[in-house]
Scaffold this motif. Structure first.
Motif, short mmCIF file in Angstrom:
data_model
loop_
_atom_site.label_atom_id
_atom_site.label_comp_id
_atom_site.label_asym_id
_atom_site.label_seq_id
_atom_site.Cartn_x
_atom_site.Cartn_y
_atom_site.Cartn_z
N MET A 84 5.59 2.43 6.30
CA MET A 84 5.45 3.89 6.27
C MET A 84 5.52 4.40 4.84
O MET A 84 4.79 5.32 4.46
N MET A 100 2.23 4.07 3.13
CA MET A 100 1.31 5.11 3.58
C MET A 100 1.58 6.43 2.87
O MET A 100 0.67 7.12 2.39
N VAL A 101 2.87 6.78 2.77
CA VAL A 101 3.25 8.04 2.14
C VAL A 101 2.92 8.02 0.64
O VAL A 101 2.36 8.99 0.10
N VAL A 133 10.27 10.20 4.47
CA VAL A 133 9.21 9.22 4.73
C VAL A 133 8.77 9.29 6.18
O VAL A 133 7.57 9.26 6.49
N TYR A 134 9.73 9.38 7.11
CA TYR A 134 9.37 9.51 8.53
C TYR A 134 8.49 10.74 8.75
O TYR A 134 7.46 10.68 9.43
N GLU A 136 6.63 12.55 6.58
CA GLU A 136 5.31 12.51 5.95
C GLU A 136 4.42 11.43 6.58
O GLU A 136 3.21 11.61 6.68
N ALA A 137 5.02 10.31 7.01
CA ALA A 137 4.23 9.26 7.66
C ALA A 137 3.68 9.74 8.99
O ALA A 137 2.54 9.48 9.34
N SER A 192 0.87 12.08 8.29
CA SER A 192 -0.31 11.32 7.85
C SER A 192 -0.98 10.63 9.02
O SER A 192 -2.21 10.63 9.14
#
Length: 281
Positions: free
Chosen positions: A228, A231-232, A253-254, A256-257, A260
């Protein structure tokens, strides 16, 4: 990085487990030992640590045509066994998956007739059997007594505990525990190189710099979090941020992932996922 289906062989890094003795084993090591020593191994790890990835890596190594033993390998999500109540749960599972009259059922019923010397059961996610954990383990305790059989069970710690019935059943059946090792910084770097091989060089370099800035963080030590994070970082680099790692923590991160991922879904799927997330909160 574009939402494509990932390959276990090409897009993951080798994961490892540690026995109480300190011995560290890779999926390849476990597969190599399967036919020789018929192991009974319980792998315990937190969510996102790579349990399922490890089981898929096990299949790749154990089912190779050039393996030392002709292994019949089945990776069974433990949650699938919750509603199976009669007889051999593995056979019932294969029947449900392939059909009662399929050759696959005959293979699992009489593996040696099909030149398989060893049957390896990978029971993934014992905790997902929920209230049926004890019943599944009682069946497993009987199944494992057959000739030329081994089993590797993965679970979150929540399914176990000192003095619990589940723990006792596993110990009585001869299972030994191993803990999934966290990824090292080199593993994270290797994972980035695999995932970024089709990304423009300048973009990939900026993403790797973001990884370096987070060196030692939990985000780099668990495969799911690291995936993740990549990806971010990729999205942030494309947006032109000079320091793509700035302000990143697990919650960020959770969030924004997920955003996305949703942006890559077609609109109907995006609405369904959005509704699901809204209901959960």
């Amino acid at each position: 990085m574009s939402g494509q289906v990932l390959s276990v062989q090409d897009d993951t890094v080798p994961l490892r487990v540690r026995r109480p003795t300190g011995q560290i084993l890779s999926a390849e090591d476990l597969a190599r030992d399967a036919g020789a020593s018929c192991p009974r191994l319980l792998i315990v790890a937190e969510p996102g640590s790579g349990k399922t990835v490890l089981t898929k890596q096990l299949i790749l190594h154990a089912a190779r045509p050039d393996a030392a033993h002709a292994n019949l390998v089945a990776r069974v999500p433990a949650g699938d066994l919750r509603h199976l109540v009669d007889g051999d749960l593995l056979l019932r599972w294969v029947e449900g998956l392939c059909g009662e009259d399929s050759m696959d059922v005959d293979v699992f019923r009489h593996p040696q007739s099909f030149n398989f010397q060893h049957t390896m059961l990978i029971l993934d996610g014992l905790d997902e059997a929920q209230e049926h954990v004890q019943r599944v383990l009682r069946w497993l305790s009987i199944w494992i007594q057959g000739n030329h059989r081994s089993a590797i069970v993965t679970t979150r710690p929540s399914a176990l505990g000192a003095g619990t019935i589940a723990q006792g059943l596993l110990e009585q059946a001869g299972f030994s525990r191993a803990d999934l090792e966290e990824m090292t910084p080199d593993d994270a770097q290797n994972l980035a190189e695999r995932r970024l091989r089709n990304v423009e060089r300048d973009t990939a370099d900026n993403i790797v710099q973001g990884l370096d800035a987070l060196r030692g963080d939990l985000l780099l030590r668990r495969p799911l979090l690291c995936s993740m994070l990549l990806m971010v970082l990729h999205d942030r680099v494309r947006e032109g941020l000079e320091d793509p790692a700035q302000g990143l923590n697990i919650c960020q991160v959770y969030a924004e992932a997920l955003r996305s991922f949703m942006s890559r879904l077609p609109m109907p799927g995006r609405r369904q996922l959005s509704d699901l997330v809204t209901k959960k909160h």
